[in-house]
Design an enzyme around this catalytic site. Structure first.
Site, PDB file in Angstrom:
ATOM      1  N   CYS A   1      57.787 -55.560 -19.917  1.00 22.89           N
ATOM      2  CA  CYS A   1      59.117 -55.184 -19.424  1.00 22.89           C
ATOM      3  C   CYS A   1      59.350 -53.685 -19.459  1.00 22.89           C
ATOM      4  O   CYS A   1      60.223 -53.193 -20.188  1.00 22.89           O
ATOM      5  CB  CYS A   1      60.172 -55.900 -20.255  1.00 22.89           C
ATOM      6  SG  CYS A   1      59.907 -57.657 -20.232  1.00 22.89           S
TER       7      CYS A   1
ATOM      8  N   TYR B   1      38.852 -45.945 -25.546  1.00 20.34           N
ATOM      9  CA  TYR B   1      40.308 -45.830 -25.701  1.00 20.34           C
ATOM     10  C   TYR B   1      41.032 -46.923 -24.906  1.00 20.34           C
ATOM     11  O   TYR B   1      42.095 -46.697 -24.363  1.00 20.34           O
ATOM     12  CB  TYR B   1      40.779 -44.425 -25.316  1.00 20.34           C
ATOM     13  CG  TYR B   1      39.999 -43.349 -26.035  1.00 20.34           C
ATOM     14  CD1 TYR B   1      40.161 -43.186 -27.406  1.00 20.34           C
ATOM     15  CD2 TYR B   1      39.076 -42.551 -25.371  1.00 20.34           C
ATOM     16  CE1 TYR B   1      39.421 -42.232 -28.100  1.00 20.34           C
ATOM     17  CE2 TYR B   1      38.339 -41.588 -26.058  1.00 20.34           C
ATOM     18  CZ  TYR B   1      38.521 -41.432 -27.416  1.00 20.34           C
ATOM     19  OH  TYR B   1      37.790 -40.487 -28.096  1.00 20.34           O
TER      20      TYR B   1
HETATM   21  N1  LLP Z   1      35.836 -35.649 -32.498  1.00 19.52           N
HETATM   22  C1  LLP Z   1      37.140 -35.464 -32.763  1.00 19.52           C
HETATM   23  C2  LLP Z   1      37.520 -34.661 -33.925  1.00 19.52           C
HETATM   24  C3  LLP Z   1      38.122 -36.057 -31.945  1.00 19.52           C
HETATM   25  O1  LLP Z   1      39.400 -35.863 -32.217  1.00 19.52           O
HETATM   26  C4  LLP Z   1      37.719 -36.840 -30.831  1.00 19.52           C
HETATM   27  C5  LLP Z   1      38.710 -37.462 -29.953  1.00 19.52           C
HETATM   28  C6  LLP Z   1      36.337 -37.001 -30.598  1.00 19.52           C
HETATM   29  C7  LLP Z   1      35.435 -36.388 -31.438  1.00 19.52           C
HETATM   30  C8  LLP Z   1      35.816 -37.812 -29.467  1.00 19.52           C
HETATM   31  O2  LLP Z   1      36.198 -37.319 -28.232  1.00 19.52           O
HETATM   32  P1  LLP Z   1      35.551 -37.903 -26.877  1.00 19.52           P
HETATM   33  O3  LLP Z   1      34.075 -37.569 -26.897  1.00 19.52           O
HETATM   34  O4  LLP Z   1      35.757 -39.376 -26.860  1.00 19.52           O
HETATM   35  O5  LLP Z   1      36.271 -37.217 -25.817  1.00 19.52           O
HETATM   36  N2  LLP Z   1      43.159 -41.611 -26.237  1.00 19.52           N
HETATM   37  C9  LLP Z   1      42.698 -40.524 -25.407  1.00 19.52           C
HETATM   38  C10 LLP Z   1      41.566 -39.736 -26.029  1.00 19.52           C
HETATM   39  C11 LLP Z   1      41.877 -39.174 -27.411  1.00 19.52           C
HETATM   40  C12 LLP Z   1      40.735 -38.408 -28.012  1.00 19.52           C
HETATM   41  C13 LLP Z   1      41.026 -38.042 -29.421  1.00 19.52           C
HETATM   42  N3  LLP Z   1      39.968 -37.361 -30.106  1.00 19.52           N
HETATM   43  C14 LLP Z   1      42.324 -41.087 -24.036  1.00 19.52           C
HETATM   44  O6  LLP Z   1      42.478 -42.283 -23.818  1.00 19.52           O
HETATM   45  O7  LLP Z   1      41.910 -40.353 -23.158  1.00 19.52           O
END
Ligand code: LLP
Length: 448
Positions: A374, A403
């Site tokens: 909703c 995510y």
């Molecule tokens: N290392 C640290 C300290 C982080 O904060 C993150 C992600 C990663 C590694 C991994 O990042 P990646 O390689 O996955 O980009 N919910 C959001 C993404 C949040 C990411 C947070 N930190 C989305 O759905 O796009």
């Protein structure tokens, strides 16, 4: 890329028809491709071969035990941000000695658990946290291995919500302040300096911000190595993936043809593993340190889809809506970040196979794909050009492996969806769908 392909008009994950998986486990359903995850891991690992390196998978992207187990067996370490994530890694057979513990607000309970489990490093985000860890380690007669998180103040040119490496963000310690904080840490009795860490943001699609950040931090890393004999430099995660037109050319020919070149040209910007590694390698090579990476999305993002079934078609004067059985509680990314997810039919509409090109073109339509929650923000696509969508059609929301499930909630008292894993021609449930009983489990009515 990924191992999702059409065979004779049916969308397969590896060698499994996705319609069969939906039939067996129901929808909404997350389905992951083990082959894709391992392929991404292996390719990244191989590209990093010139460096002494450890890939610490960012558990927050997808923390299902089966996925963690797959990556642990492949040799990965883990980047964790909570006691719960560490608990999952341990439950999945991962090695705490290959875990880095990040996050701006670790609780006492979490720090104590991580100390007991002997994690590889605490990535410390502030001086207050450093003091806290020193104190807690002291009460346990342990020395906490620590790395400070550097904030290099670079713009990763990504969505504001997932940008972490600029001065205004809550993350890390400014470069100017870093040497003094290390100096303080070196005098603490219960911490041991083991490394330096940084992470500038997520879904970054160009190599330049990574290279700039490394260039800024590398001179400090060199100094710290001389002074304190640190063992590692973690350059974080953040590699972006392709969300738009993620299928390799030719694999979706029946549809691409009907949409024409436009769509192919709109193929999302991507940063290949090769480009990324080529950009970061020169500055890292001569540091002669162990390099840690913390990729999440890159490993699992394109490896998962969310299958959902169309409940109803609703035509209003202004719009046509396909109301599907997945909602923003199952996949919140479009609502939260306005992020794009490609959406494709699991079964090619029969009509378009036999149609001439021009006819199939006319069977395309603009439609909103929305959930049952909703809120008007409960959408997966707005004005999306799609092959005609009908009631009971099964749709695949692509690139939902990172995510996706991890950010799902029980909003509107909707049970969490199930998750399944495909490997070759096998598929299995890796998380049961929640039931209505699960929704009220643990809730109590006061007795007064
Ligand atoms: N290392 C640290 C300290 C982080 O904060 C993150 C992600 C990663 C590694 C991994 O990042 P990646 O390689 O996955 O980009 N919910 C959001 C993404 C949040 C990411 C947070 N930190 C989305 O759905 O796009």
């Amino acid at each position: 890329m990924h191992f999702f392909r059409y065979h004779n008009g049916h969308l397969y994950c590896e060698d499994v028809d996705l319609a069969r998986v939906a039939e067996k486990f129901g929808t909404p359903l997350y389905v992951y491709s083990a082959g894709t995850i391992l392929d991404h891991y292996t390719r990244l690992d191989a590209a990093l071969a010139p460096l002494d390196h450890l890939i610490c998978y960012a558990v927050k992207a997808n923390s299902n035990r089966a996925i963690l187990n797959l990556l642990a067996d492949a040799g990965a370490g883990f980047d964790i941000v909570s006691g719960g994530e560490l608990y999952r890694v341990v439950a999945a057979g991962g090695d705490p000695a290959r875990c880095t513990f990040a996050g701006v607000g670790k609780s006492r309970e979490e720090i104590e658990y991580a100390l007991e489990q002997r994690v590889y490093s605490f990535n410390v985000e502030s001086e207050a946290e450093l003091d806290y860890i020193d104190r807690l380690a002291g009460t346990k007669n342990l020395r906490a291995p620590i790395a400070l998180r550097a904030n290099p103040d670079v713009d990763p040119r990504t969505h504001d919500y997932v940008s972490t490496g600029s001065r205004e963000n809550k993350f890390g310690i400014a470069l100017g302040r870093l040497p003094a904080v290390y100096e303080r840490a070196s005098k603490m009795r219960n911490v041991e300096i083991v490394g330096v860490q940084m992470h500038i943001g997520s879904q970054i699609t160009e190599a330049k911000p990574f290279a700039s950040a490394i260039k800024k931090v590398a001179p400090i890393v060199r100094e710290l190595k001389l002074k304190y004999g640190i063992n590692f430099f973690s350059i974080g995660g953040g590699l972006g993936i392709v969300y738009e037109s993620s299928f390799e050319s030719g694999t979706k020919a029946w549809w691409d043809e009907s949409v024409g070149r436009d769509r192919r040209a709109r193929r999302g910007k991507s940063l290949s593993i090769r480009e990324y590694v080529d950009a970061i390698l020169p500055a890292l090579r001569d540091l002669n340190l162990r390099i840690l990476l913390e990729p999440g999305r890159l490993l699992v993002g394109n490896a998962g889809v969310l299958l959902t079934r169309v409940l109803h078609i609703k035509q209003t004067v202004e719009k046509k809506f396909a109301i599907v059985d997945a909602g923003m509680n199952d996949l919140i990314r479009p609502a939260l970040y306005h992020s794009y997810h490609e959406i494709v039919p699991v079964n090619q509409p029969i009509a378009s196979t036999s149609m001439s090109k021009s006819k199939s073109k006319s069977s395309m339509e603009k439609i909103d794909i929305v959930g049952p929650v909703c809120e008007s923000g409960d959408f997966f696509a707005l004005d999306r050009e799609m092959p005609e969508v009908h009631e009971h059609h099964l749709l695949a929301i692509m690139s939902a492996g990172a995510y996706g499930f991890v950010m799902a909630s029980n909003y509107n008292s909707r049970p969490l969806p199930a998750e399944a894993l495909v490997h070759g021609d096998r598929f299995t449930l890796i998380r049961e769908r929640q039931t209505w009983e699960d929704l009220v489990r643990g809730e109590v009515e006061p007795e007064w």
